[in-house]
Enzyme design. Sequence first.
Site, short mmCIF file in Angstrom:
data_model
loop_
_atom_site.label_atom_id
_atom_site.label_comp_id
_atom_site.label_asym_id
_atom_site.label_seq_id
_atom_site.Cartn_x
_atom_site.Cartn_y
_atom_site.Cartn_z
N ARG A 24 0.76 -9.59 0.48
CA ARG A 24 0.15 -8.65 1.58
C ARG A 24 1.21 -8.86 2.79
O ARG A 24 2.15 -9.69 2.97
CB ARG A 24 -1.28 -9.32 2.29
CG ARG A 24 -1.23 -10.44 2.85
CD ARG A 24 -2.58 -10.64 3.51
NE ARG A 24 -2.71 -12.06 4.20
CZ ARG A 24 -3.55 -12.35 5.13
NH1 ARG A 24 -4.59 -11.38 5.07
NH2 ARG A 24 -3.64 -13.48 5.65
N ASP A 45 3.22 -15.39 -4.66
CA ASP A 45 2.06 -15.94 -3.60
C ASP A 45 1.13 -16.99 -4.21
O ASP A 45 1.34 -17.15 -5.56
CB ASP A 45 1.38 -14.71 -3.16
CG ASP A 45 0.91 -14.86 -1.80
OD1 ASP A 45 0.53 -15.96 -1.29
OD2 ASP A 45 0.95 -13.83 -0.93
N ASP A 64 3.23 -22.07 -4.94
CA ASP A 64 2.69 -22.76 -3.76
C ASP A 64 3.92 -23.24 -3.28
O ASP A 64 4.84 -23.98 -3.80
CB ASP A 64 1.95 -23.85 -4.16
CG ASP A 64 1.58 -24.85 -3.14
OD1 ASP A 64 2.22 -24.69 -2.15
OD2 ASP A 64 0.80 -25.70 -3.31
N VAL A 65 4.73 -22.69 -2.24
CA VAL A 65 6.19 -23.13 -1.87
C VAL A 65 6.20 -24.50 -1.25
O VAL A 65 7.20 -25.08 -1.06
CB VAL A 65 6.42 -22.01 -0.67
CG1 VAL A 65 6.29 -20.70 -0.90
CG2 VAL A 65 5.39 -22.38 0.82
N ASN A 92 9.51 -15.98 2.85
CA ASN A 92 8.45 -15.28 4.09
C ASN A 92 7.24 -16.13 4.14
O ASN A 92 6.72 -15.85 5.34
CB ASN A 92 8.31 -14.02 3.50
CG ASN A 92 7.24 -13.09 4.27
OD1 ASN A 92 7.26 -12.65 5.34
ND2 ASN A 92 6.27 -13.04 3.48
N TYR A 157 3.57 -24.03 15.66
CA TYR A 157 4.09 -22.92 14.93
C TYR A 157 5.54 -22.83 15.36
O TYR A 157 6.29 -22.67 14.58
CB TYR A 157 3.27 -21.44 15.24
CG TYR A 157 3.86 -20.28 14.36
CD1 TYR A 157 3.85 -19.97 13.17
CD2 TYR A 157 4.70 -19.40 15.36
CE1 TYR A 157 4.58 -18.84 12.69
CE2 TYR A 157 5.28 -18.40 15.06
CZ TYR A 157 5.22 -18.05 13.56
OH TYR A 157 5.85 -16.97 12.78
N LYS A 161 9.08 -23.02 13.53
CA LYS A 161 10.28 -22.05 13.34
C LYS A 161 11.51 -22.49 14.11
O LYS A 161 12.93 -22.10 13.90
CB LYS A 161 9.82 -20.83 14.55
CG LYS A 161 8.83 -20.01 13.54
CD LYS A 161 9.02 -19.66 12.07
CE LYS A 161 7.72 -19.22 11.27
NZ LYS A 161 8.15 -18.88 9.94
N VAL A 190 3.93 -9.59 14.94
CA VAL A 190 3.73 -8.28 13.91
C VAL A 190 2.18 -7.96 13.77
O VAL A 190 1.62 -9.15 13.44
CB VAL A 190 4.59 -8.92 12.86
CG1 VAL A 190 4.56 -7.45 11.92
CG2 VAL A 190 6.05 -9.17 13.21
N THR A 192 -0.14 -8.06 11.39
CA THR A 192 -0.41 -8.18 10.17
C THR A 192 -1.71 -9.07 10.01
O THR A 192 -2.21 -9.59 11.26
CB THR A 192 0.69 -9.05 9.38
OG1 THR A 192 0.87 -10.56 9.84
CG2 THR A 192 1.90 -8.23 9.36
#
Length: 277
Positions: A24, A45, A64-65, A92, A157, A161, A190, A192
Site C-alpha cells: 500500500r 510486503d 519480512d525485511v 521503502n 523515527y 532516518k 506524506v 498515507t
Amino acid sequence: MSATGADAPAGSAVRTVLVTGAGRGIGEATARRFADAGYLVGAFDLQPCAWAAGDDRVVTGVLDVTDPAAWEAALEQLTARAGGALNVLVNNAGLLYGMPFVDASYEQDSALVDVNVKGVMYGCRAAFPYLEKASSPVVVNLCSASAIYGQAEMAVYSATKFAVRGITEALDLEWGPKGIRVCSVWPLYVGTGMLEGVNTAGMRNMGVRLTEGDVAGEVSDLAEQTRRPPSGLLGRIRGAVGRAVHRPVGAQATAIYLASQVGPGRIIRLANKRLTS
C-alpha cells in the site's frame, strides 16, 4: 511465496526493480509506476500484494525485511525471470510512531530500528550481487526530511532516518566505483496510512502536503536518470545537480534541506524548533 506472470525469455533485456513495503501507500504507488514504465516489478510486503494479483508485470510475495533469508528468497524469485540481475532496489518498507519519546516503549523503539535500519542494510547486502550483474543499477532508499535535524515527538523515527542517510552516503562512496548508484529521497509528511493516529506539532504546523504519487515520481525519476544520463552542456549541468545523493521531495523539504546545507547549526536548530514545537 506467490508470483504472477510467466518467466521472461532467456536473454531478455527486461529491467527489474524490487520494492519493499509494496502492499500500500508509497510502496504500491512506486511499484505501479515502475510496472507502467515497462519494468518487471518485484512487489513484496508482509503479505503478497493483493493489487498485483493477475498482473504479469509483477512478481509478488512475502518479505519480512528484517529476515536475511527472506531477502535471499525474494531476490532469487524475482531475478530468476531476468537472468539473475536487479536494476533497481527500492528500500521503502518502514514504521513510524509520533509521540513524546517517554510515552513510547522499548518494543516500539526496537520495531522501528529493525525495520527502518536493519531492513535497509539487509536489503543492500542481499541485493549487491544482483545489482553488480545489472546495467545502470541504482538503490533508492526512502529517507526523510527528519534526517536534516532531529524531530521532537519523532525522536526514534528521526534517528532511524539519520541512519539511512549514513548508509546511503557510505554505500554511494563504496559502490560508486563499481557502477552502482546509491541515493535517497527525503519527503516531509506524506498522506498515507502510516500517519493514521499521528498528530505531532510538526504535522500541525507544516501540514501534510505530499501524496504517495509525489514520492513515487521522484523514485522513478532517479532510476530513469541513472539509466539515461543527460546529454549536452545544459543537460550535464542539470544532471550533476539532479544526481546528488539525496533528493528532497516537495517545496517544503527542498527549502529546509537547502537551508541546512548553508546555514549555521544553531540557526537550523532554532528554525526546526519553531516548526516542530
